[in-house]
Design an enzyme around this catalytic site. Structure first.
Site, mmCIF file in Angstrom:
data_model
loop_
_atom_site.group_PDB
_atom_site.id
_atom_site.type_symbol
_atom_site.label_atom_id
_atom_site.label_comp_id
_atom_site.label_asym_id
_atom_site.label_seq_id
_atom_site.Cartn_x
_atom_site.Cartn_y
_atom_site.Cartn_z
ATOM 1 N N ASP A 1 0.809 -1.232 0.000
ATOM 2 C CA ASP A 1 0.000 0.000 0.000
ATOM 3 C C ASP A 1 0.836 1.274 0.000
ATOM 4 O O ASP A 1 0.361 2.304 -0.441
ATOM 5 C CB ASP A 1 -1.092 -0.006 1.083
ATOM 6 N N SER B 1 -11.673 5.596 27.297
ATOM 7 C CA SER B 1 -11.791 4.270 26.697
ATOM 8 C C SER B 1 -11.953 3.224 27.790
ATOM 9 O O SER B 1 -11.180 3.208 28.762
ATOM 10 C CB SER B 1 -10.549 3.941 25.870
ATOM 11 N N GLY C 1 -3.020 -4.413 19.075
ATOM 12 C CA GLY C 1 -1.642 -4.814 18.813
ATOM 13 C C GLY C 1 -1.517 -6.216 18.230
ATOM 14 O O GLY C 1 -0.419 -6.772 18.177
ATOM 15 N N LEU D 1 -4.562 -6.569 13.784
ATOM 16 C CA LEU D 1 -5.925 -6.568 13.242
ATOM 17 C C LEU D 1 -6.474 -5.148 13.163
ATOM 18 O O LEU D 1 -7.651 -4.945 12.907
ATOM 19 C CB LEU D 1 -6.828 -7.473 14.096
ATOM 20 N N SER D 2 -5.588 -4.194 13.368
ATOM 21 C CA SER D 2 -5.873 -2.775 13.167
ATOM 22 C C SER D 2 -6.925 -2.196 14.102
ATOM 23 O O SER D 2 -7.880 -1.547 13.676
ATOM 24 C CB SER D 2 -6.251 -2.500 11.710
ATOM 25 N N SER D 3 -6.684 -2.394 15.384
ATOM 26 C CA SER D 3 -7.516 -1.693 16.362
ATOM 27 C C SER D 3 -7.321 -0.183 16.234
ATOM 28 O O SER D 3 -8.243 0.588 16.522
ATOM 29 C CB SER D 3 -7.165 -2.146 17.782
ATOM 30 N N GLU E 1 -2.979 9.261 12.203
ATOM 31 C CA GLU E 1 -1.987 8.281 12.671
ATOM 32 C C GLU E 1 -0.576 8.663 12.202
ATOM 33 O O GLU E 1 0.385 8.558 12.955
ATOM 34 C CB GLU E 1 -2.368 6.869 12.185
ATOM 35 N N ASP F 1 -5.789 0.160 6.039
ATOM 36 C CA ASP F 1 -6.591 -0.165 7.222
ATOM 37 C C ASP F 1 -7.780 0.770 7.367
ATOM 38 O O ASP F 1 -8.901 0.343 7.649
ATOM 39 C CB ASP F 1 -5.727 -0.082 8.489
ATOM 40 N N TYR G 1 9.232 -1.295 9.661
ATOM 41 C CA TYR G 1 8.286 -0.779 8.681
ATOM 42 C C TYR G 1 8.919 0.389 7.909
ATOM 43 O O TYR G 1 8.906 0.411 6.668
ATOM 44 C CB TYR G 1 7.007 -0.342 9.392
HETATM 45 P P1 ADP Z 1 -3.141 -2.651 15.854
HETATM 46 O O1 ADP Z 1 -3.690 -1.515 15.065
HETATM 47 O O2 ADP Z 1 -2.618 -3.727 14.987
HETATM 48 O O3 ADP Z 1 -4.110 -3.185 16.849
HETATM 49 P P2 ADP Z 1 -1.405 -0.582 16.806
HETATM 50 O O4 ADP Z 1 -0.160 -0.600 17.585
HETATM 51 O O5 ADP Z 1 -1.403 0.089 15.475
HETATM 52 O O6 ADP Z 1 -1.904 -2.096 16.686
HETATM 53 O O7 ADP Z 1 -2.551 0.121 17.634
HETATM 54 C C1 ADP Z 1 -2.784 -0.233 18.978
HETATM 55 C C2 ADP Z 1 -2.867 1.015 19.836
HETATM 56 O O8 ADP Z 1 -4.060 1.758 19.491
HETATM 57 C C3 ADP Z 1 -3.006 0.730 21.302
HETATM 58 O O9 ADP Z 1 -1.753 0.605 21.923
HETATM 59 C C4 ADP Z 1 -3.748 1.957 21.809
HETATM 60 O O10 ADP Z 1 -2.868 3.051 21.990
HETATM 61 C C5 ADP Z 1 -4.653 2.311 20.633
HETATM 62 N N1 ADP Z 1 -5.978 1.697 20.791
HETATM 63 C C6 ADP Z 1 -6.549 0.801 19.956
HETATM 64 N N2 ADP Z 1 -7.790 0.465 20.388
HETATM 65 C C7 ADP Z 1 -7.999 1.167 21.519
HETATM 66 C C8 ADP Z 1 -9.090 1.274 22.455
HETATM 67 N N3 ADP Z 1 -10.234 0.594 22.287
HETATM 68 N N4 ADP Z 1 -8.939 2.112 23.502
HETATM 69 C C9 ADP Z 1 -7.807 2.818 23.676
HETATM 70 N N5 ADP Z 1 -6.764 2.754 22.842
HETATM 71 C C10 ADP Z 1 -6.837 1.952 21.784
HETATM 72 MG MG MG Z 2 -2.527 -0.241 13.796
#
Ligand code: ADP
Ligand code: MG
Length: 378
Positions: free
Chosen positions: A33, A64, A118, A121-123, A156, A168, A220
């Site tokens: 990408d 959160s 983490g 899966l792109s939280s 981001e 994502d 990366y």
């Molecule tokens: P991924 O996107 O693969 O899950 P990342 O490192 O890119 O991993 O993103 C994870 C980070 O995003 C967490 O450490 C946190 O800072 C933030 N995050 C994601 N989801 C939440 C949530 N529901 N509440 C608070 N922070 C979150």
């Molecule tokens: Mg991420």
């Protein structure tokens, strides 16, 4: 998880609305990408839910359920989250919207997520996209889904400081249930490609290895720089312009072994996206399996972003009768995908769990990936 009730107990009134945006897995097309290439992700049922109310007094309050700690109160006009804090993600969305000229004058936000954080899966994109869509609706900004994805990516990149591509955020914003998103990252044009493994008697397992290797932190950016060097050496704007059929000629022009490997991965994985889309269009979902395994070998040997746990998933699953498997996402841990006949899914999952125990790794989390809907107001 009742996000509305959580909001009300925090802020003393019901939220104006509730929005959800999903996490994702990428079926194929990894590290393409940022090379203007193609990707083929789909959304998971796991999502981040945001209860949000509009404010017009310049106050931004963030909470959160998944992060330790209380409510963080910031100035919406110039939010300065504590260093390293999760609030950089939603504050970054507010900042990106304001920088783009959209008058976001404050909000109360309460989040809760079922996307494992983490795990690759792109939280992060789920969080950004849920907040971006909520603010778009509450402030009547009228931004399109791709525009919201750009805002979330900018949040981001510029504010959290992660140089991620656009995949994502695009899939979280635009996905459709029962489909994968065939996305051209050069211009964000996309097509929804029917993809419903269960309807074919198949299961696509996500295996979250639950590991994250520190090695991945600078990798990366290093791969990105290496790909840009490859494009420069070949005289193209981005590696997407290198035709897979002419890859041997392109590789012959490159002196540096590392650059050659990176170029070979990107060009071949880009072609694997197109092959996979053709197979899905033809209804030949089983034939996608070997393409996944080929993609994994390329990520492991050429781009070198896999790790022992991910390799173990792929080897064990294939030896136990899977149709194919590969790491998905950035690598160095995170998750792998396994395509398997539905009737063999349990046996393959059990084989992977045994192999992890045998190697002394903590147990992985294994669940079926069901292509699901993108961001929405609930
Ligand atoms: P991924 O996107 O693969 O899950 P990342 O490192 O890119 O991993 O993103 C994870 C980070 O995003 C967490 O450490 C946190 O800072 C933030 N995050 C994601 N989801 C939440 C949530 N529901 N509440 C608070 N922070 C979150
Ligand atoms: Mg991420």
């Amino acid at each position: 998880m009742n996000v509305a009730a959580g909001f009300e107990s925090l802020y003393g009134a019901a939220p104006d609305g509730i929005w959800a945006a999903p996490g994702r897995v990428n079926l194929i097309g990894e590290y393409t990408d940022f090379n203007d290439g193609f990707v083929l992700p789909f959304a998971l049922p796991q999502a981040t839910v945001a209860a949000v109310s509009r404010r017009d007094d310049g106050v931004l309050r963030l909470h959160s359920a998944d992060a330790g700690g209380g409510t963080v109160r910031l100035d919406a006009a110039a939010p300065e989250p504590p260093p390293g804090d999760w609030t950089a993600y939603p504050a970054g969305v507010v900042r990106a919207l304001r920088e783009a000229g959209h008058p976001v004058t404050g909000a109360d936000v309460h989040l809760a997520s079922t996307v494992p954080s983490g795990a690759g899966l792109s939280s992060s994109a789920a969080l950004e996209t849920a907040v971006a869509l909520a603010l778009n609706d509450l402030f009547g900004l009228g931004l399109s889904r791709p525009e919201l994805a750009r805002i979330a990516q900018r949040a981001e990149n510029a504010f959290v400081g992660v140089p991620c591509g656009i995949m994502d955020q695009m899939v979280s914003a635009c996905a459709r249930e029962g489909h994968a998103l065939h996305l051209d990252t050069r211009d964000l044009s996309y097509r929804q490609v029917p993809f419903d493994p269960a309807a074919e008697g198949l299961t696509l397992l996500v295996v979250d290895t639950r590991v994250k290797h520190a090695l991945g932190d600078g990798a990366y950016a290093e791969r990105r720089a290496g790909c840009e060097a490859g494009a420069r050496a070949l005289g193209v704007r981005a590696l997407r312009e290198v035709d897979a059929e002419r890859l041997p000629e392109a590789l012959a022009l490159l002196e540096d072994d590392r650059t050659r490997r990176y170029v070979r991965h990107v060009v071949s994985d880009n072609a694997r996206v197109e092959r996979t889309v053709a197979l899905l269009d033809a209804g030949d979902v089983r034939a996608v399996g070997p393409v996944l395994t080929e993609g994994h070998a390329s990520l492991r040997d050429d781009l070198r972003v896999s790790c022992p746990e991910l390799d173990l998933v792929v080897e064990t699953a294939n030896a136990a009768g899977a149709l194919g498997a590969r790491m998905t996402g950035g690598g160095f841990g995170g998750s792998a995908l396994v395509l398997v006949e539905a009737g063999r899914a349990e046996a393959v999952a059990a084989a992977v769990e045994r192999a992890f125990a045998g190697a002394g790794h903590a147990p992985p989390a294994v669940f079926p990936a069901v292509p699901s809907t993108g961001a929405r107001r609930l």
